[in-house]
Design a protein around this motif. Structure first.
Motif, short mmCIF file in Angstrom:
data_model
loop_
_atom_site.label_atom_id
_atom_site.label_comp_id
_atom_site.label_asym_id
_atom_site.label_seq_id
_atom_site.Cartn_x
_atom_site.Cartn_y
_atom_site.Cartn_z
N LYS A 138 0.80 -1.22 0.00
CA LYS A 138 0.00 0.00 0.00
C LYS A 138 0.84 1.27 0.00
O LYS A 138 0.31 2.37 -0.09
N ALA A 285 -8.06 4.36 2.55
CA ALA A 285 -7.21 5.19 3.41
C ALA A 285 -7.28 6.65 3.03
O ALA A 285 -6.95 7.53 3.85
N ASN A 286 -7.71 6.93 1.79
CA ASN A 286 -7.77 8.32 1.33
C ASN A 286 -9.16 8.94 1.46
O ASN A 286 -9.38 10.07 1.05
#
Length: 431
Positions: A138, A285-286
């Protein structure tokens, strides 16, 4: 355990839960459900090598896309009926050591040398460097360069190809069927109109459409609701097509589509933001940064409509090797609860939440029919391997929506300020 003799019985013995189709191989062997109308033919040694070096869905996909694994009884543009039988059986079981040795002897050690993947497989340089390093997988995801590469892989196939598969609407997102007998085109028109009504668009307002595709939402909102609409897409092919269509429809003064990363949009003060099919690409995650960006682009009391494929739960899991490498590189799905939480954590107030899962199954069925009906033209426009990828992924996705493995959610939110949201006591956007 004694290993079955012949290629087909040996491969059939590896299918978890048995194989629901028939299997035949180039050595003349056969196995499986021989009375079924659907079957798989292992036509070449390369197909066998794909199956042995990437057991399960990835090896099956590689052999199928390359044309070395032939599907019988179903059209490659719409293999839904065959894949519905196969859907839960693509994961190969792990044989015990002694059995594995016997299998290798039966099938040949030479087939343990992996052939090059088909050219449709997405394996850029950064992926080679990071393959197998799960802890690092990631790192660097969803940089602007990497997102552009992923979007190019999927959306810059060919505008003509998309015209044949998607139909006149050129809309590559879930349609909303107002009635059981509505056509795909009617359902896409209804979807855009529903989004406009949920956003309560009014003449003279400004709309920002993130991940605008070929500009369907931008053009619909400008034409039918009198707004000034700006759309952005990371696909150059989409932007070129949309810009031309805007000119043809004489919407230049009220509609614009830019070839741009959404993060590079400087304008603010929009009355509404639509995000139709983009959240799947930005990474879980964003989400905080993404919905923070949306919040900062909205006027007080402005509205967001987020339209996104979701999981039936909020577990964090991979999309699978085939989807990641052939369809949506770096795509990530999560449950709608995670999206609602991220929107709320960004300071927006969620007003309405709706699931269109069954509508997406119907949409995919329509796209598969289009691909089958235009198969020869689609192959000529791209290549047979690419067309096979699309038939496989759309039929498989249809099954996943039908089985409630994945869903499609609208989440409507407002930029509420000092307790004032501008939202009515009850929403008024109708059916």
């Amino acid at each position: 355990m004694t290993t079955p003799r012949g290629i087909a019985p040996t491969i059939a013995s590896l299918f978890r839960g048995g194989v629901p189709l028939w299997i035949k191989a180039y050595d003349g062997s056969e196995a499986g459900a021989l009375d079924q109308p659907y079957g798989l033919e292992i036509a070449t040694e390369r197909a066998l090598s794909y199956l042995m070096t990437a057991p399960g869905d990835l090896g099956l996909a590689r052999a199928y896309v390359a044309g070395d694994l032939v599907l019988h009884g179903a059209h490659p543009g719409d293999p839904y009926e065959a894949f519905r039988l196969l859907k839960d059986h693509t994961g190969f079981r792990t044989p015990r050591p002694a059995e594995a040795i016997a299998i290798v002897r039966e099938l040949g050690v030479s087939h343990l040398v992996p052939p090059p993947p088909p050219p449709q497989e997405h394996m850029p340089a950064w992926r080679h460097r990071m393959e197998g390093l799960r802890a690092m997988a990631k790192w660097g995801r969803h940089s602007q360069e990497r997102d552009a590469d992923a979007i190019h892989h999927h959306y810059d196939v060919s505008n003509r190809f998309y015209e044949m598969v998607l139909g006149p609407s050129m809309t590559y997102t879930c349609a909303v069927y107002p009635t059981d007998d509505a056509t795909l085109e009617e359902a896409q028109e209804h979807k855009y109109d529903l989004v406009c009504r949920k956003l309560d668009l009014q003449p003279g307002q400004r709309l920002l459409d993130l991940g605008c595709g070929w500009g369907g939402m931008v053009r619909h909102a400008a034409k039918h609701y009198g707004v000034k609409a700006l759309g952005v897409t990371l696909s150059r092919e989409q932007a070129t097509w949309a810009q031309q269509r805007i000119k043809e429809e004489r919407l230049d003064d009220v509609a614009e589509v830019r070839f741009s990363d959404y993060r590079d949009i400087p304008e603010t003060g929009f009355d509404a933001v639509s995000s139709i099919g983009l959240t799947e690409h930005i990474g879980v995650a964003n989400y905080p940064a993404y919905f923070g960006f949306v919040r900062d682009r909205l006027k007080p009391y402005g509205r967001l409509l987020n339209h996104c494929i979701t999981r039936h739960d909020n577990a964090d899991r991979s999309t699978g090797a085939f989807i990641d490498r052939y369809v949506f590189p770096d795509g990530e799905l999560i449950g709608s609860g995670t999206i609602v939480r991220a929107i709320e954590d960004a300071g927006l107030e969620v007003q309405h939440h709706e699931n269109f899962r069954t509508h997406y199954a119907r949409t995919l069925a329509g796209w598969c029919r289009n691909l089958e009906d235009n198969w020869d033209e689609c192959v000529a426009e791209t290549d047979e391997g690419t067309a096979r990828v699309w038939g496989l992924y759309m039929a498989g996705s249809r099954i996943a929506f039908e089985r409630n493995e994945i869903q499609l959610h609208h989440v409507l939110a407002t930029k509420t300020v000092d307790g004032e949201s501008g939202y009515p006591l009850r929403h008024e956007f109708g059916v």
